[in-house]
Design a protein around this motif. Structure first.
Motif: not given
Length: 138
Positions: A40-51
């Motif tokens: 999931v690194r590429a998909r989730l890393t730039q998001l935050t826990g609020r996503d």
């Protein structure tokens, strides 16, 4: 009515929140971390826990629900003991994913019980920190 302040932060920034009283501390570092997961690194890393996708990822980690439930119980116990101001600090390494998702979940559970909750995400907008995991561990 007790006032509850929930603060998420990243231990890797070396500036933990200051509180007037010892806080109820929640350490989320044992939970899955999106930057450390190649799936999931590429998909989730730039998001935050609020996503919602990151929050779901964190909350489906084994032990996440139990951590939230135990933390809510600690707050409720403090309220029952007569504390009128309760600080809750929620930490992970970078302060963008796990601590944010867990802090939001704890706050939501307490609000459902009609408590006054203020939430602050101290490091949510900070740049990603280099992973603490070595390439050999990946």
């Amino acid at each position: 009515m007790a006032v509850i302040k929930v603060t998420s932060y990243g231990l890797g920034h070396h500036d933990a929140p200051r509180t007037l009283r010892p806080p109820i501390d929640i350490d989320t570092r044992e939970l899955r971390n999106p930057p450390d997961d190649p799936a999931v690194r590429a998909r989730l890393t730039q998001l935050t826990g609020r996503d919602p996708e990151v929050a779901h990822y964190v909350m489906t980690t084994p032990g996440a629900r139990e951590l939230v439930d135990a933390s809510v119980e600690r707050v409720l116990t403090a309220i029952a003991a007569g504390q009128d101001h309760i600080d809750v600090t929620v930490s992970c390494y970078g302060g963008r994913h796990r601590s944010v998702a867990i802090a939001d979940e704890v706050a939501a559970e307490l609000r459902e019980r009609q408590h006054c909750v203020h939430i602050h995400h101290r490091h949510i907008q900070m740049p990603l920190l280099p992973s603490r995991r070595t390439e050999a561990q990946r």
